[in-house]
Design a protein around this motif. Structure first.
Motif, PDB file in Angstrom:
ATOM      1  N   LEU A 141       0.826  -1.199   0.000  1.00 53.88           N
ATOM      2  CA  LEU A 141       0.000   0.000   0.000  1.00 53.88           C
ATOM      3  C   LEU A 141       0.867   1.258   0.000  1.00 53.88           C
ATOM      4  O   LEU A 141       0.635   2.192  -0.777  1.00 53.88           O
ATOM      5  CB  LEU A 141      -0.934   0.008   1.208  1.00 53.88           C
ATOM      6  CG  LEU A 141      -1.793   1.275   1.377  1.00 53.88           C
ATOM      7  CD1 LEU A 141      -2.674   1.508   0.163  1.00 53.88           C
ATOM      8  CD2 LEU A 141      -2.632   1.180   2.655  1.00 53.88           C
ATOM      9  N   LEU A 142       1.890   1.291   0.837  1.00 50.19           N
ATOM     10  CA  LEU A 142       2.765   2.462   0.894  1.00 50.19           C
ATOM     11  C   LEU A 142       3.603   2.589  -0.376  1.00 50.19           C
ATOM     12  O   LEU A 142       3.959   3.701  -0.790  1.00 50.19           O
ATOM     13  CB  LEU A 142       3.653   2.399   2.134  1.00 50.19           C
ATOM     14  CG  LEU A 142       2.927   2.573   3.478  1.00 50.19           C
ATOM     15  CD1 LEU A 142       3.917   2.499   4.631  1.00 50.19           C
ATOM     16  CD2 LEU A 142       2.166   3.898   3.511  1.00 50.19           C
ATOM     17  N   GLN A 143       3.919   1.467  -0.984  1.00 48.69           N
ATOM     18  CA  GLN A 143       4.629   1.534  -2.261  1.00 48.69           C
ATOM     19  C   GLN A 143       3.790   2.247  -3.311  1.00 48.69           C
ATOM     20  O   GLN A 143       4.286   3.119  -4.042  1.00 48.69           O
ATOM     21  CB  GLN A 143       4.989   0.124  -2.746  1.00 48.69           C
ATOM     22  CG  GLN A 143       6.128  -0.518  -1.982  1.00 48.69           C
ATOM     23  CD  GLN A 143       6.493  -1.898  -2.516  1.00 48.69           C
ATOM     24  OE1 GLN A 143       5.789  -2.444  -3.379  1.00 48.69           O
ATOM     25  NE2 GLN A 143       7.567  -2.474  -2.006  1.00 48.69           N
ATOM     26  N   THR A 144       2.523   1.894  -3.397  1.00 49.73           N
ATOM     27  CA  THR A 144       1.673   2.539  -4.413  1.00 49.73           C
ATOM     28  C   THR A 144       1.455   4.012  -4.088  1.00 49.73           C
ATOM     29  O   THR A 144       1.372   4.841  -4.995  1.00 49.73           O
ATOM     30  CB  THR A 144       0.318   1.817  -4.547  1.00 49.73           C
ATOM     31  OG1 THR A 144      -0.341   1.782  -3.278  1.00 49.73           O
ATOM     32  CG2 THR A 144       0.511   0.398  -5.055  1.00 49.73           C
ATOM     33  N   LYS A 145       1.370   4.365  -2.797  1.00 51.74           N
ATOM     34  CA  LYS A 145       1.254   5.777  -2.428  1.00 51.74           C
ATOM     35  C   LYS A 145       2.501   6.542  -2.848  1.00 51.74           C
ATOM     36  O   LYS A 145       2.426   7.678  -3.336  1.00 51.74           O
ATOM     37  CB  LYS A 145       1.016   5.921  -0.923  1.00 51.74           C
ATOM     38  CG  LYS A 145      -0.288   5.324  -0.415  1.00 51.74           C
ATOM     39  CD  LYS A 145      -1.501   5.957  -1.075  1.00 51.74           C
ATOM     40  CE  LYS A 145      -2.793   5.384  -0.532  1.00 51.74           C
ATOM     41  NZ  LYS A 145      -3.992   5.912  -1.255  1.00 51.74           N
ATOM     42  N   ALA A 146       3.662   5.916  -2.663  1.00 53.77           N
ATOM     43  CA  ALA A 146       4.909   6.548  -3.082  1.00 53.77           C
ATOM     44  C   ALA A 146       4.957   6.711  -4.599  1.00 53.77           C
ATOM     45  O   ALA A 146       5.407   7.742  -5.113  1.00 53.77           O
ATOM     46  CB  ALA A 146       6.099   5.723  -2.597  1.00 53.77           C
ATOM     47  N   LEU A 147       4.470   5.700  -5.322  1.00 54.72           N
ATOM     48  CA  LEU A 147       4.492   5.762  -6.786  1.00 54.72           C
ATOM     49  C   LEU A 147       3.483   6.751  -7.344  1.00 54.72           C
ATOM     50  O   LEU A 147       3.657   7.256  -8.461  1.00 54.72           O
ATOM     51  CB  LEU A 147       4.246   4.364  -7.360  1.00 54.72           C
ATOM     52  CG  LEU A 147       5.377   3.354  -7.118  1.00 54.72           C
ATOM     53  CD1 LEU A 147       4.943   1.955  -7.540  1.00 54.72           C
ATOM     54  CD2 LEU A 147       6.643   3.763  -7.863  1.00 54.72           C
ATOM     55  N   GLU A 148       2.425   7.031  -6.618  1.00 58.01           N
ATOM     56  CA  GLU A 148       1.507   8.093  -7.033  1.00 58.01           C
ATOM     57  C   GLU A 148       2.161   9.459  -6.901  1.00 58.01           C
ATOM     58  O   GLU A 148       1.967  10.344  -7.736  1.00 58.01           O
ATOM     59  CB  GLU A 148       0.237   8.057  -6.163  1.00 58.01           C
ATOM     60  CG  GLU A 148      -0.696   6.905  -6.463  1.00 58.01           C
ATOM     61  CD  GLU A 148      -1.873   6.860  -5.505  1.00 58.01           C
ATOM     62  OE1 GLU A 148      -2.870   6.178  -5.823  1.00 58.01           O
ATOM     63  OE2 GLU A 148      -1.805   7.488  -4.425  1.00 58.01           O
ATOM     64  N   ARG A 149       2.960   9.620  -5.862  1.00 56.75           N
ATOM     65  CA  ARG A 149       3.475  10.936  -5.511  1.00 56.75           C
ATOM     66  C   ARG A 149       4.811  11.273  -6.169  1.00 56.75           C
ATOM     67  O   ARG A 149       5.016  12.403  -6.633  1.00 56.75           O
ATOM     68  CB  ARG A 149       3.619  11.030  -3.990  1.00 56.75           C
ATOM     69  CG  ARG A 149       4.138  12.363  -3.507  1.00 56.75           C
ATOM     70  CD  ARG A 149       3.972  12.502  -2.008  1.00 56.75           C
ATOM     71  NE  ARG A 149       4.379  13.817  -1.539  1.00 56.75           N
ATOM     72  CZ  ARG A 149       4.049  14.347  -0.369  1.00 56.75           C
ATOM     73  NH1 ARG A 149       3.295  13.645   0.462  1.00 56.75           N
ATOM     74  NH2 ARG A 149       4.456  15.558  -0.021  1.00 56.75           N
ATOM     75  N   ALA A 150       5.737  10.313  -6.205  1.00 54.45           N
ATOM     76  CA  ALA A 150       7.115  10.614  -6.609  1.00 54.45           C
ATOM     77  C   ALA A 150       7.220  11.253  -7.997  1.00 54.45           C
ATOM     78  O   ALA A 150       7.931  12.250  -8.161  1.00 54.45           O
ATOM     79  CB  ALA A 150       7.967   9.352  -6.519  1.00 54.45           C
ATOM     80  N   PRO A 151       6.555  10.730  -9.038  1.00 53.82           N
ATOM     81  CA  PRO A 151       6.697  11.361 -10.359  1.00 53.82           C
ATOM     82  C   PRO A 151       6.163  12.788 -10.403  1.00 53.82           C
ATOM     83  O   PRO A 151       6.732  13.649 -11.074  1.00 53.82           O
ATOM     84  CB  PRO A 151       5.893  10.434 -11.280  1.00 53.82           C
ATOM     85  CG  PRO A 151       5.821   9.130 -10.551  1.00 53.82           C
ATOM     86  CD  PRO A 151       5.740   9.505  -9.116  1.00 53.82           C
ATOM     87  N   LEU A 152       5.057  13.040  -9.693  1.00 54.36           N
ATOM     88  CA  LEU A 152       4.481  14.383  -9.687  1.00 54.36           C
ATOM     89  C   LEU A 152       5.334  15.346  -8.876  1.00 54.36           C
ATOM     90  O   LEU A 152       5.427  16.531  -9.190  1.00 54.36           O
ATOM     91  CB  LEU A 152       3.060  14.340  -9.136  1.00 54.36           C
ATOM     92  CG  LEU A 152       2.028  13.622 -10.007  1.00 54.36           C
ATOM     93  CD1 LEU A 152       0.719  13.457  -9.260  1.00 54.36           C
ATOM     94  CD2 LEU A 152       1.798  14.373 -11.310  1.00 54.36           C
ATOM     95  N   GLU A 153       5.965  14.852  -7.825  1.00 56.07           N
ATOM     96  CA  GLU A 153       6.833  15.707  -7.021  1.00 56.07           C
ATOM     97  C   GLU A 153       8.105  16.059  -7.780  1.00 56.07           C
ATOM     98  O   GLU A 153       8.731  17.078  -7.514  1.00 56.07           O
ATOM     99  CB  GLU A 153       7.170  15.020  -5.700  1.00 56.07           C
ATOM    100  CG  GLU A 153       7.593  15.980  -4.615  1.00 56.07           C
ATOM    101  CD  GLU A 153       7.412  15.409  -3.223  1.00 56.07           C
ATOM    102  OE1 GLU A 153       8.349  14.756  -2.738  1.00 56.07           O
ATOM    103  OE2 GLU A 153       6.345  15.614  -2.622  1.00 56.07           O
ATOM    104  N   GLU A 154       8.470  15.235  -8.733  1.00 60.08           N
ATOM    105  CA  GLU A 154       9.633  15.492  -9.568  1.00 60.08           C
ATOM    106  C   GLU A 154       9.368  16.620 -10.571  1.00 60.08           C
ATOM    107  O   GLU A 154      10.301  17.240 -11.078  1.00 60.08           O
ATOM    108  CB  GLU A 154       9.998  14.200 -10.312  1.00 60.08           C
ATOM    109  CG  GLU A 154      11.186  14.277 -11.215  1.00 60.08           C
ATOM    110  CD  GLU A 154      11.418  12.969 -11.945  1.00 60.08           C
ATOM    111  OE1 GLU A 154      11.896  13.013 -13.087  1.00 60.08           O
ATOM    112  OE2 GLU A 154      11.119  11.896 -11.381  1.00 60.08           O
ATOM    113  N   CYS A 155       8.107  16.884 -10.863  1.00 59.67           N
ATOM    114  CA  CYS A 155       7.737  17.877 -11.873  1.00 59.67           C
ATOM    115  C   CYS A 155       7.400  19.219 -11.233  1.00 59.67           C
ATOM    116  O   CYS A 155       6.895  19.281 -10.115  1.00 59.67           O
ATOM    117  CB  CYS A 155       6.535  17.381 -12.683  1.00 59.67           C
ATOM    118  SG  CYS A 155       6.854  15.892 -13.636  1.00 59.67           S
ATOM    119  N   LEU A 156       7.634  20.271 -11.979  1.00 60.18           N
ATOM    120  CA  LEU A 156       7.356  21.621 -11.498  1.00 60.18           C
ATOM    121  C   LEU A 156       5.856  21.899 -11.488  1.00 60.18           C
ATOM    122  O   LEU A 156       5.124  21.481 -12.380  1.00 60.18           O
ATOM    123  CB  LEU A 156       8.056  22.646 -12.385  1.00 60.18           C
ATOM    124  CG  LEU A 156       9.579  22.492 -12.534  1.00 60.18           C
ATOM    125  CD1 LEU A 156      10.124  23.580 -13.449  1.00 60.18           C
ATOM    126  CD2 LEU A 156      10.273  22.534 -11.184  1.00 60.18           C
ATOM    127  N   GLY A 157       5.432  22.660 -10.470  1.00 57.77           N
ATOM    128  CA  GLY A 157       4.025  23.022 -10.353  1.00 57.77           C
ATOM    129  C   GLY A 157       3.735  24.443 -10.787  1.00 57.77           C
ATOM    130  O   GLY A 157       2.716  25.009 -10.422  1.00 57.77           O
TER     131      GLY A 157
END
Length: 635
Positions: free
Chosen positions: A386-402
């Motif tokens: 579960l925490l792996q999928t939460k990390a995978l939801e977040r990590a790519p978006l956190e890598e990108c500029l907002g």
């Protein structure tokens, strides 16, 4: 008799980020939020070429609540078949004018790029290679190399699998070219040009024994390189979509504000921008009274004690309120906003925090928070599914500029619109194989944002088509302003991905020499050089040299001070411009074509380029916009 439930599967991350590179070597994108990938032997290969960043996709089995219970790999009696479609539709899309979801009265209609091509000819503007299928473990690359731009093959990347049957998506070589052999002339809408960034859909079938199941699909975006590895934006794309979901009650708002989870990242990323922008260094960097990461300052900020409220409130009041309609250029963060270059003295000329970020900071300033604890650095493989999928939801978006989305580097403004999403972190997709819709010669904001519009369902090429073409011209145009009243190189556009000023390798070697007097070492520490110093100051030459030499630019990477050279005046780790290569001599024939043929560029295009060069709006690093100075004493 117990009723047998049908297994459910989903692909993670829902949106993966790959990056172009001109090397045949690659590394895999980070699967942990806020952590950079750390490739063996650096981000460039032995020949000085930039390595590609591969996006890795996994499949998880879900329970009845849609939460991951285990990862599924291609082992035993399980087979995974991946189906991938990539495309580049930039040149056949609409010109970038500004973000089409700006407040009323600001968005502009967009006309077609390359409008002189009509009918069947327009299909030749889109690079759409054959879809590829791959299954098994450690399968070699299948190429997306048969898509064409007016008959010229343009390679958009490849797919392969790892030892467990996970999918790896690699991008192209970062090449851009002109159909007419004319120079680029503007930041985003260069007619006749194409590049090889792309995006696409990821589908998968999971076969367990004799049963086959379809996994919930995902998307991949292949973007320009990350020139600031380990540095993150004050407002990331994750912040943008989290704000969208919380405001629309798609995800719950955390019950408490936690300093180390919600506040410290904003402060720390403000400070860390010092490594890619000299203005940030002067205001927030090492040895500044506003270094929020220093132990002395943190002692006043990380606890809800009433005695520290004044200190917290002073910091909070510096940050720009996203709900304010006032033009407040002295507020921070000192970044340009979505409306810069289109409007003067309006609130969104500068970038605010998201509404949720600002609300959390307000609670923090009032003392309505808990300190919490610094996040533990737990390896991805040790996390629960579960925490792996939460990390995978977040990590790519956190890598990108907002932001700012003018248009941006990796992805842009459609992601902050609810119609773009199917569910939290999953993009709404067109049916597999469905062709994109035609919106005519002009795209209006109403159509763009409405039902049946281009945000209401994505397919291959839908994400990156909103970006500038070619990507290099935007990166060489949108840097930092220069305020002659403060001598600071501020505001900035996208410094965490596109540096403005950097600590050079030579300066680092000198300041790290413990045998040198401390005052001299500090001089080298303070001296920052322009990242694009090799490209010159003539705008047209500059953006075209960027197209040719983007891979020679240095990458800001973390360097610890050598043993024995530490000093309280320096941080333990510094971000240093690394791997900068010798720039090639511009091809004389290119210069000749440029001089001879530029006169043939239509008058309106020449005028646009000329106006940009004169005004300094996204055309020259030293823009003349006068801004009220920050005061180091106030900070």
């Amino acid at each position: 008799m117990v009723k047998q439930t049908i297994p459910s599967f989903a692909i993670y991350p829902p949106l993966g980020i790959a990056r172009v590179g001109n090397s045949d070597e690659y590394y895999i994108a980070s699967d942990l939020p806020g952590k950079p990938p750390v490739p063996d032997d650096g981000y460039k290969d032995g020949k000085g070429r930039i390595k590609k960043q591969a996006a890795c996709f996994r499949i998880y089995e879900l329970d009845s609540q849609g939460e991951a219970i285990k990862e599924i790999t291609a082992t035993g009696n399980t087979t995974i078949e991946w189906r991938v479609n990539l495309a580049n539709r930039k040149s056949g899309w609409y010109n970038f004018e500004n973000a089409m979801d700006l407040p009323e009265g600001q968005p502009k209609n967009a006309n077609l790029r390359n409008a002189k091509y009509s009918g069947a000819l327009r299909t030749q503007l889109n690079i759409v290679p054959t879809a590829q299928t791959i299954k098994g473990v450690e399968q070699p690359g299948k190429l997306f190399n048969d898509g064409k731009f007016f008959g010229k093959s343009v390679a958009l990347g490849e797919i392969r699998t790892d030892k467990l049957g996970r999918l790896l998506v690699l991008g192209g070589d970062g090449k851009s070219a002109s159909l007419d052999n004319l120079p680029a002339y503007t930041f985003a809408n260069n007619d006749g040009w194409h590049d090889d960034v792309a995006d696409g859909t990821i589908y998968a079938s999971v076969s367990i024994g004799e049963e086959t199941y379809e996994a919930t699909p995902a998307m991949v975006a292949i973007t320009p390189p990350n020139y600031g590895q380990g540095l993150f934006a004050v407002v990331t794309m994750y912040d943008v979509v989290e704000d969208l979901y919380i405001r629309n009650r798609w995800i719950p708002k955390p019950e408490e504000v936690v300093f180390w989870e919600h506040i410290y990242p904003i402060l720390e990323r403000t400070v860390q921008t010092q490594w890619v922008n000299h203005g940030f260094y002067m205001l927030f960097g090492q040895n500044s009274p506003s270094d929020f990461t220093s132990s002395e300052v943190l002692e006043q900020l990380d606890k809800p004690a009433p005695a520290n409220k004044d200190a917290r409130m002073r910091v909070f009041q510096w940050y720009r309120d996203p709900n304010s309609k006032e033009y407040e250029p002295i507020k921070i963060p000192p970044f340009y906003g979505d409306a810069f270059g289109d409007y003067d003295d309006v609130h969104n000329v500068d970038l605010p925090l998201t509404a949720i970020q600002y609300e959390r900071m307000k609670h923090w300033a009032e003392g309505e928070f808990i300190t919490g604890s610094k996040p533990l650095e737990i390896p991805f493989d040790e996390l629960s599914p579960l925490l792996q999928t939460k990390a995978l939801e977040r990590a790519p978006l956190e890598e990108c500029l907002g932001g700012p989305f003018h248009p941006g580097i990796e992805l842009t403004w459609p992601l902050r619109n609810l119609i773009f999403w199917d569910s939290p972190f999953r993009i709404k997709l067109l049916k597999e194989g469905e062709e994109p819709r035609d919106y005519g010669s002009t795209l209006t904001p109403a159509v763009a944002l409405g039902a049946g519009g281009p945000l209401d369902g994505s397919g291959p090429g839908s994400l990156t088509r909103w970006m500038g073409v070619p990507w290099q011209t935007d990166e060489a145009s949108c840097l930092a302003g220069y305020d002659s009243t403060t001598y600071l190189s501020l505001p900035s556009f996208w410094a965490a991905r596109v540096p403005n000023q950097v600590l050079s390798a030579d300066a680092f070697s000198r300041l790290a020499d413990a045998t040198t007097d401390l005052p001299q070492r500090l001089k080298h520490f303070d001296y920052r050089q322009d990242w694009l110093r090799d490209l010159g100051t003539n705008y047209i030459n500059k953006i075209n040299k960027m197209i040719q030499n983007w891979h020679a630019l240095g990458i800001a990477t973390e360097h610890p001070l050598p043993e024995g050279s530490s000093n309280a005046a320096f941080p333990a780790s510094l971000w240093v411009e690394s791997g900068r290569s010798k720039f090639t001599t511009v091809d004389p024939s290119f210069e000749q074509v440029k001089i001879a043929e530029y006169a043939s560029v239509p008058f309106l295009q020449k005028t646009e380029a000329l106006l940009e060069t004169i005004s300094g709006v996204k055309a020259n690093q030293q823009t003349l916009q006068v801004r009220k100075p920050f005061s180091r004493d106030e900070r």
